[in-house]
Design a protein around this motif. Structure first.
Motif, PDB file in Angstrom:
ATOM      1  N   ARG A 148      67.541  63.648  25.916  1.00 54.83           N
ATOM      2  CA  ARG A 148      66.693  62.418  25.403  1.00 54.83           C
ATOM      3  C   ARG A 148      66.218  61.282  26.295  1.00 54.83           C
ATOM      4  NH1 ARG A 148      71.539  62.282  22.289  1.00 54.83           N
ATOM      5  NH2 ARG A 148      71.767  60.070  22.695  1.00 54.83           N
ATOM      6  N   TYR A 149      66.937  61.071  27.298  1.00 48.38           N
ATOM      7  CA  TYR A 149      66.395  60.139  28.364  1.00 48.38           C
ATOM      8  C   TYR A 149      65.207  60.745  29.220  1.00 48.38           C
ATOM      9  CZ  TYR A 149      66.333  57.769  32.844  1.00 48.38           C
ATOM     10  OH  TYR A 149      65.688  57.188  34.117  1.00 48.38           O
ATOM     11  N   HIS A 150      65.308  61.884  29.495  1.00 50.76           N
ATOM     12  CA  HIS A 150      64.055  62.552  30.183  1.00 50.76           C
ATOM     13  C   HIS A 150      62.909  62.392  29.227  1.00 50.76           C
ATOM     14  CE1 HIS A 150      65.782  63.629  34.053  1.00 50.76           C
ATOM     15  NE2 HIS A 150      66.675  64.068  33.528  1.00 50.76           N
ATOM     16  N   HIS A 151      63.070  62.916  27.879  1.00 51.14           N
ATOM     17  CA  HIS A 151      62.151  63.026  26.930  1.00 51.14           C
ATOM     18  C   HIS A 151      61.443  61.483  26.826  1.00 51.14           C
ATOM     19  CE1 HIS A 151      59.992  62.566  23.080  1.00 51.14           C
ATOM     20  NE2 HIS A 151      59.581  63.650  23.172  1.00 51.14           N
ATOM     21  N   PHE A 152      62.262  60.418  26.731  1.00 58.05           N
ATOM     22  CA  PHE A 152      61.671  59.208  26.823  1.00 58.05           C
ATOM     23  C   PHE A 152      60.797  58.699  27.914  1.00 58.05           C
ATOM     24  CE2 PHE A 152      62.080  54.500  27.387  1.00 58.05           C
ATOM     25  CZ  PHE A 152      61.420  54.132  26.288  1.00 58.05           C
ATOM     26  N   THR A 153      61.466  59.041  29.118  1.00 52.67           N
ATOM     27  CA  THR A 153      60.670  58.563  30.311  1.00 52.67           C
ATOM     28  C   THR A 153      59.331  59.496  30.543  1.00 52.67           C
ATOM     29  OG1 THR A 153      62.537  59.816  31.711  1.00 52.67           O
ATOM     30  CG2 THR A 153      62.853  57.602  31.337  1.00 52.67           C
ATOM     31  N   ASP A 154      59.330  60.687  30.298  1.00 52.05           N
ATOM     32  CA  ASP A 154      58.266  61.598  30.515  1.00 52.05           C
ATOM     33  C   ASP A 154      57.295  61.345  29.612  1.00 52.05           C
ATOM     34  OD1 ASP A 154      59.768  62.818  32.372  1.00 52.05           O
ATOM     35  OD2 ASP A 154      60.253  64.624  31.442  1.00 52.05           O
ATOM     36  N   THR A 155      57.655  61.145  28.218  1.00 51.96           N
ATOM     37  CA  THR A 155      56.837  60.815  27.268  1.00 51.96           C
ATOM     38  C   THR A 155      56.120  59.419  27.297  1.00 51.96           C
ATOM     39  OG1 THR A 155      57.758  62.434  25.689  1.00 51.96           O
ATOM     40  CG2 THR A 155      56.270  60.950  24.619  1.00 51.96           C
ATOM     41  N   TYR A 156      56.775  58.355  27.700  1.00 54.72           N
ATOM     42  CA  TYR A 156      56.519  57.185  27.449  1.00 54.72           C
ATOM     43  C   TYR A 156      56.781  56.401  28.947  1.00 54.72           C
ATOM     44  CZ  TYR A 156      56.679  58.127  22.549  1.00 54.72           C
ATOM     45  OH  TYR A 156      56.723  58.873  21.357  1.00 54.72           O
ATOM     46  N   PRO A 157      56.129  57.029  30.200  1.00 52.40           N
ATOM     47  CA  PRO A 157      56.484  56.240  31.186  1.00 52.40           C
ATOM     48  C   PRO A 157      56.026  54.673  31.324  1.00 52.40           C
ATOM     49  CG  PRO A 157      54.669  57.734  31.524  1.00 52.40           C
ATOM     50  CD  PRO A 157      55.129  57.742  30.173  1.00 52.40           C
ATOM     51  N   GLU A 158      54.891  54.556  30.819  1.00 49.65           N
ATOM     52  CA  GLU A 158      54.370  53.046  30.621  1.00 49.65           C
ATOM     53  C   GLU A 158      55.365  52.136  29.959  1.00 49.65           C
ATOM     54  OE1 GLU A 158      50.321  50.384  28.770  1.00 49.65           O
ATOM     55  OE2 GLU A 158      50.525  52.416  28.938  1.00 49.65           O
ATOM     56  N   ILE A 159      55.943  52.547  28.802  1.00 55.84           N
ATOM     57  CA  ILE A 159      57.243  51.864  28.233  1.00 55.84           C
ATOM     58  C   ILE A 159      58.415  51.717  29.012  1.00 55.84           C
ATOM     59  CG2 ILE A 159      58.647  51.584  26.103  1.00 55.84           C
ATOM     60  CD1 ILE A 159      56.504  52.994  24.641  1.00 55.84           C
ATOM     61  N   ALA A 160      58.738  52.791  29.488  1.00 53.94           N
ATOM     62  CA  ALA A 160      60.101  52.730  30.261  1.00 53.94           C
ATOM     63  C   ALA A 160      59.918  52.028  31.552  1.00 53.94           C
ATOM     64  CB  ALA A 160      60.351  54.266  30.648  1.00 53.94           C
ATOM     65  N   ALA A 161      58.833  51.918  32.012  1.00 57.47           N
ATOM     66  CA  ALA A 161      58.683  51.134  33.378  1.00 57.47           C
ATOM     67  C   ALA A 161      58.543  49.421  32.997  1.00 57.47           C
ATOM     68  CB  ALA A 161      57.337  51.100  33.991  1.00 57.47           C
ATOM     69  N   LYS A 162      58.703  49.191  31.694  1.00 58.81           N
ATOM     70  CA  LYS A 162      58.809  47.742  31.294  1.00 58.81           C
ATOM     71  C   LYS A 162      60.217  47.233  30.867  1.00 58.81           C
ATOM     72  CE  LYS A 162      54.014  47.795  29.502  1.00 58.81           C
ATOM     73  NZ  LYS A 162      53.293  46.734  29.996  1.00 58.81           N
ATOM     74  N   LEU A 163      61.080  48.430  30.842  1.00 56.49           N
ATOM     75  CA  LEU A 163      62.300  47.953  30.123  1.00 56.49           C
ATOM     76  C   LEU A 163      63.590  47.894  31.244  1.00 56.49           C
ATOM     77  CD1 LEU A 163      61.959  50.410  27.337  1.00 56.49           C
ATOM     78  CD2 LEU A 163      61.246  48.267  27.291  1.00 56.49           C
ATOM     79  N   THR A 164      64.440  47.315  30.605  1.00 57.93           N
ATOM     80  CA  THR A 164      65.696  47.152  31.490  1.00 57.93           C
ATOM     81  C   THR A 164      66.740  48.218  31.145  1.00 57.93           C
ATOM     82  OG1 THR A 164      66.979  45.976  29.688  1.00 57.93           O
ATOM     83  CG2 THR A 164      65.823  44.665  31.422  1.00 57.93           C
ATOM     84  N   ASP A 165      67.578  48.715  31.842  1.00 53.79           N
ATOM     85  CA  ASP A 165      68.597  49.994  31.539  1.00 53.79           C
ATOM     86  C   ASP A 165      69.086  49.490  30.350  1.00 53.79           C
ATOM     87  OD1 ASP A 165      67.705  51.450  33.802  1.00 53.79           O
ATOM     88  OD2 ASP A 165      69.572  51.107  34.979  1.00 53.79           O
ATOM     89  N   ARG A 166      69.484  48.411  29.869  1.00 51.29           N
ATOM     90  CA  ARG A 166      70.187  47.956  28.635  1.00 51.29           C
ATOM     91  C   ARG A 166      69.270  48.302  27.499  1.00 51.29           C
ATOM     92  NH1 ARG A 166      75.014  46.355  29.521  1.00 51.29           N
ATOM     93  NH2 ARG A 166      75.670  45.146  31.512  1.00 51.29           N
ATOM     94  N   GLN A 167      68.158  47.859  27.512  1.00 48.31           N
ATOM     95  CA  GLN A 167      66.993  48.260  26.542  1.00 48.31           C
ATOM     96  C   GLN A 167      66.948  49.835  26.233  1.00 48.31           C
ATOM     97  OE1 GLN A 167      63.940  45.806  28.030  1.00 48.31           O
ATOM     98  NE2 GLN A 167      64.672  44.070  27.020  1.00 48.31           N
ATOM     99  N   ILE A 168      66.907  50.605  27.351  1.00 47.15           N
ATOM    100  CA  ILE A 168      66.714  51.962  27.311  1.00 47.15           C
ATOM    101  C   ILE A 168      67.813  52.511  26.660  1.00 47.15           C
ATOM    102  CG2 ILE A 168      66.349  54.281  28.584  1.00 47.15           C
ATOM    103  CD1 ILE A 168      64.575  52.493  30.483  1.00 47.15           C
TER     104      ILE A 168
END
Length: 190
Positions: A148-168
């Motif tokens: 799930r982590y890889h799917h999120f970061t691969d699919t939404y890199p623009e979003i993932a870059a804006k977030l804290t680890d707690r939010q992810i």
């Protein structure tokens, strides 16, 4: 940007598009501000022009559970509170200074009556949102946290870059500590 989004979902004339867009009001939202707080009635639907929002709830223990994020070109909503005008279970918070367009429930209903294409537009949007929720639900039940982590970061890199680890981790449904463990294992393999 709103015009482009609408044109992607339905065939529409310029005059109809102008009419729809005339009902949206611009608003600036500062980083950290809430567009909606849990327990309040959501009176608008929003379209993000720039920025990033987090849509989340708090469980009985006060833990944050993130349903989704919304960035440029995405919609912000609590469909239950908006449609039924009931207190929301959700919070909508700006994660950075943002600009959005808002439409009131009464204006949206006016548009439904005046322009039948608007009902088709929001039906198509609702179907797309339902598909996204269904896919996420399947991933949550069928994939490991790491997948799930890889799917999120691969699919939404623009979003993932804006977030804290707690939010992810809140979005993935795992603890912050477990996310740290996943990220360490990824770094070891790199």
């Amino acid at each position: 940007m709103l015009r482009q989004s609408i044109k992607r979902d339905v065939e529409i004339s310029d005059s109809q598009l102008n009419e729809i867009c005339s009902y949206f009001e611009p608003r600036k939202v500062k980083k950290g501000d809430f567009l909606l707080a849990q327990g309040k009635v959501y009176k608008f639907e929003g379209f993000v022009l720039e920025g990033c929002f987090r849509i989340f709830t708090l469980d009985k223990k006060g833990n944050e559970i993130t349903l989704y994020f919304a960035i440029r070109g995405w919609w912000l909503m609590d469909i239950d509170s908006f449609m039924n005008q009931t207190p929301s279970d959700l919070n909508i918070q700006a994660l950075e200074d943002s600009r959005i367009l808002l439409i009131k429930k009464t204006d949206k209903e006016l548009l439904y009556d005046q322009l039948p294409i608007v009902e088709k537009l929001f039906r198509v949007m609702s179907q797309k949102a339902l598909i996204a929720w269904q896919r996420r639900l399947i991933r949550n039940h069928c994939q490991t946290a790491k997948e799930r982590y890889h799917h999120f970061t691969d699919t939404y890199p623009e979003i993932a870059a804006k977030l804290t680890d707690r939010q992810i981790s809140s979005y993935l449904g795992i603890t912050h500590e477990f996310l740290s463990k996943i990220k360490r294992s990824v770094l070891k393999k790199a």
